[in-house]
Enzyme design. Structure first.
Site, PDB file in Angstrom:
ATOM      1  CE1 TYR A 146      -3.613   2.640   0.897  1.00 37.90           C
ATOM      2  CE2 TYR A 146      -1.753   3.633   2.068  1.00 37.90           C
ATOM      3  CZ  TYR A 146      -3.021   3.736   1.516  1.00 37.90           C
ATOM      4  OH  TYR A 146      -3.687   4.931   1.569  1.00 37.90           O
ATOM      5  CD  GLU A 188      -5.834   4.488  -1.010  1.00 37.46           C
ATOM      6  OE1 GLU A 188      -5.970   5.015   0.108  1.00 37.46           O
ATOM      7  OE2 GLU A 188      -6.725   3.827  -1.557  1.00 37.46           O
TER       8      GLU A 188
END
Ligand code: GDP
Ligand code: MN
Length: 379
Positions: free
Chosen positions: A101, A189
């Site tokens: 992530y 993101e």
């Protein structure tokens, strides 16, 4: 404002992120054509402005163009968290060894953009954040220095990356930070940033949100808005020029000025109530704006009482009263109103609201207390 994955990828690829680029399809046949053009296996991905598409069945692998057509047929029209899928992204499928992530967010308490990274990336990242927050690395970035190479390298080591991956990661992180700043983003993101079995890094999902208050200087972004996916309340509020944020309480609040709106919400809470929204009608609002605002508030079935707190200066109390009158007429609402209207043309406003289900309050405390009582009584 949110944008779709394929739009975020279009932005991030320009900042050097390694993204296997695909094509958007709105029909199964277009999906077939896109898969054929890309050659090799593809992923068919629902383009909706909500997270968790994978878990909802909105991301599917297809080995052949025929399979891409079938998967697109299954995903188009699917309902994902209340949103109907109207387009899919056909992207080259990637073999995955690890999922990382990587995200940039604004952290108000740090007064900085914070880079977040985790070796436990993928579809369960929310759970990781909740249950094992120590698995998420947080790095505040000094706005005057930007993201330095050594900082990104440190994070890369912590993620267990090795050799040439360190440099690849550094470039990805810097590209993401750069894209974040240039677009006035509030979130950028990549989840997952994958490590392939050959050890290469690839960004296979992307998400970006932008600060609405900065859109005036981002003309390219305004064109990316997908009105079909805005909630009707958000769209109506934006078009009426209102600052409106839905919350989950029972007291609808209509206030002029953001500071007063926040103070009103605090006071409501002090008296045991819960605000159903933040709403700032701005300065000098006319009756039609007030009516539009009240219609949005009254559409929320949780609203059991409405609190109007107007400090009349440039905003005229009689105009506000006229707007309230019209809202009563147009909606036929039975919800009790508590109003605190002081200042310019107060007497005229008071006269206009006679005969309506409206309780007057002289002070903010009194108004908040009465609204909390009214909401409880009407629950
Ligand atoms: P999200 O669920 O909305 O975040 O959608 P993602 O694009 O992140 O996809 C969800 C998950 O599907 C990823 O975490 C991967 O595990 C898997 N996935 C997505 N694309 C591919 C791909 O090209 N190959 C493989 N093997 N898995 C993929
Ligand atoms: Mn994802």
């Amino acid at each position: 404002m949110n944008i779709h994955e394929h739009q975020a990828k279009d932005i991030l690829v320009k900042h050097g992120l390694p993204i296997p680029m695909g094509e958007v399809a709105t029909t199964p046949d277009e999906a077939y054509a896109a898969a054929q053009k890309l050659g090799g296996p593809v992923v068919v991905k629902a383009q909706v402005l909500v997270g968790g598409r994978g878990k909802a069945g909105g991301v599917k692998l297809a080995r052949t163009p025929e399979e891409a057509r079938d998967k697109a047929k299954a995903i188009l029209g699917m309902n994902i968290k209340g949103i109907i899928v109207k387009k899919v992204l056909i992207a080259p499928a990637v073999d995955i060894a690890r999922e990382i992530y990587l995200g940039m967010v604004i952290d108000r308490s740090q007064k900085a953009v914070v880079m977040m990274a985790s070796a436990a990336g993928g579809v369960d990242i929310e759970e990781v954040a909740r249950e094992t927050p120590e698995k998420i690395i947080r790095l505040p970035i000094d706005p005057s220095l930007g993201l330095r190479d050594y900082q990104a390298r440190d994070v890369a080591f912590d993620l267990g990356l090795q050799g040439p991956q360190i440099k690849e990661f550094t470039q990805i992180a810097k590209g993401l930070y750069e894209a974040f700043g240039e677009t006035d983003a509030s979130l950028a993101e990549v989840n997952p940033l994958v490590v392939t079995p050959e050890g290469k890094l690839l960004a296979i999902d992307a998400k970006m949100n932008f600060d609405d208050s900065a859109l005036f200087r981002q003309p390219d972004l305004e064109g990316l808005r997908d009105e079909a996916e805005e909630s009707p309340d958000e769209r109506d509020a934006r078009e009426a020029g209102l600052n409106y944020i839905e919350l989950d309480g029972t007291i609808g609040c209509l206030v002029n000025g953001a500071g007063l709106a926040m103070a009103t919400m605090d006071t409501v809470k002090l008296y045991g109530g819960e605000p159903a929204n933040f709403l700032d009608i701005g300065g000098g609002a006319r009756a039609d704006k007030v009516t539009a605002a009240l219609k949005i508030i009254l559409r929320d079935p949780n609203v059991k009482a409405v609190l109007v707190n107007i400090f009349g200066g440039i905003t005229r109390v009689d105009e506000v009263a006229k707007g309230i009158q019209a809202a009563f007429q147009e909606t036929g609402t039975q919800v009790p109103f508590v109003v605190r209207l002081v200042g310019t043309n107060e007497d005229a406003g008071r006269e206009m609201l006679k005969g309506l289900n409206v309780t007057w309050a002289g002070t903010l405390s009194e108004a908040a207390e009465k609204a909390a009582q009214a909401a409880r009584g009407n629950a």
